[in-house]
Design a protein around this motif. Structure first.
Motif, PDB file in Angstrom:
ATOM      1  N   THR A   1     -72.862  -8.337  52.510  1.00 24.92           N
ATOM      2  CA  THR A   1     -73.546  -9.027  53.292  1.00 24.92           C
ATOM      3  C   THR A   1     -73.588  -7.551  54.636  1.00 24.92           C
ATOM      4  O   THR A   1     -71.992  -7.953  55.282  1.00 24.92           O
TER       5      THR A   1
ATOM      6  N   HIS B   1     -74.041  -6.870  58.723  1.00 28.25           N
ATOM      7  CA  HIS B   1     -75.275  -7.201  59.473  1.00 28.25           C
ATOM      8  C   HIS B   1     -75.132  -6.260  60.588  1.00 28.25           C
ATOM      9  O   HIS B   1     -74.003  -5.656  61.338  1.00 28.25           O
TER      10      HIS B   1
ATOM     11  N   ARG C   1     -76.172  -7.028  50.602  1.00 31.46           N
ATOM     12  CA  ARG C   1     -77.461  -7.783  51.108  1.00 31.46           C
ATOM     13  C   ARG C   1     -77.657  -7.191  52.718  1.00 31.46           C
ATOM     14  O   ARG C   1     -76.106  -7.062  53.514  1.00 31.46           O
TER      15      ARG C   1
ATOM     16  N   GLU D   1     -78.376  -7.257  56.543  1.00 29.34           N
ATOM     17  CA  GLU D   1     -79.423  -8.102  57.493  1.00 29.34           C
ATOM     18  C   GLU D   1     -79.577  -7.141  59.260  1.00 29.34           C
ATOM     19  O   GLU D   1     -78.316  -6.934  59.603  1.00 29.34           O
ATOM     20  N   THR D   2     -81.090  -7.228  59.078  1.00 34.75           N
ATOM     21  CA  THR D   2     -80.817  -6.325  60.395  1.00 34.75           C
ATOM     22  C   THR D   2     -81.042  -6.775  61.209  1.00 34.75           C
ATOM     23  O   THR D   2     -81.681  -7.737  61.649  1.00 34.75           O
ATOM     24  N   TYR D   3     -80.336  -6.454  62.985  1.00 33.69           N
ATOM     25  CA  TYR D   3     -81.170  -7.674  64.131  1.00 33.69           C
ATOM     26  C   TYR D   3     -81.222  -6.085  64.978  1.00 33.69           C
ATOM     27  O   TYR D   3     -80.051  -5.442  65.262  1.00 33.69           O
TER      28      TYR D   3
END
Ligand SMILES: N[C@@H](CCC(=O)N[C@@H](CS)C(=O)NCC(=O)O)C(=O)O
Length: 194
Positions: A3, A5, A27, A29-31
């Motif tokens: 993943t 980040h 995978r 995950e965008t912030y």
């Protein structure tokens, strides 16, 4: 599966670019950043230092982009994009891989902070100007930072993200390099995600 980040507008696009170049599944995950540009609290909670990028891989959580790039290449890609000690480009590969975070980013940060604070730049050429001159000279000698091949050193230098800070009319080698790397399908996929 890995993943990534990803903190928007940050060096964590290096890790996306790396995985795209290697054809590794991940995978994302965008912030978004806070208005102050800090990473949001859930991002800060991922690691003790709280900066981007971060990856998770099973039970492992790893920060620091140089460490992540080396981990992914070695652990998941059999050392691809990392010329070994017997490769003609080994020393140049190491130099540019480490120059990115060790010298280039700090030089540009100093420039940014002193300009923002109204502090005079100091005698020319400044450290930041020397960085740009070195990059321009290197990309006149070789098509990629390590030499003849695209490597993880190009991922660490991540020039497409820095393109705006260069006066490309005066820097033909950097311009040519940017044309080359931004045409790479892996960069184009990265650019659409970052
Ligand atoms: N040397 C670190 C730099 C990490 C870093 O400063 N990341 C910035 C984004 S470019 C960040 O997380 N900023 C948000 C914050 O510190 O809250 C690396 O390459 O991983």
């Amino acid at each position: 599966m890995l993943t990534i980040h990803h903190l928007r507008q940050s060096v964590s696009d290096r890790v996306i670019w790396l995985c795209e170049e290697l054809g590794l599944p991940y995978r994302l995950e965008t912030y978004d950043r806070e208005p102050s540009m800090a990473a949001p609290p859930p991002y800060k909670a991922l690691t003790r230092f709280g900066t981007a990028p971060v990856i998770t891989d099973g039970a492992l959580t790893l920060g620091e982009s140089g460490a992540i790039v080396e981990y992914v290449c070695r652990k998941h890609a059999g050392g691809r994009l990392m010329p070994g000690a017997d490769h003609a480009d080994f020393a140049d590969y190491l130099f540019w891989f480490h120059f990115a975070n060790g010298s280039m980013v700090p030089a540009f940060m100093i420039e940014h902070v002193t300009t923002a604070a109204g502090i005079p730049a100091g005698p020319s050429p400044t450290r930041g100007e020397r960085v740009v001159a070195m990059i321009e000279a290197r990309l006149g000698e070789a098509p990629y930072f390590a030499g003849s091949e695209f490597t993880a050193a190009d991922v660490m230098m991540a020039l497409p993200r820095l393109a705006e800070r260069f006066d490309l009319d005066a820097l033909p080698n950097i311009r040519g390099y940017l044309d080359r790397v931004t045409a790479r399908p892996a960069w184009q996929r990265t650019d659409a995600l970052r």
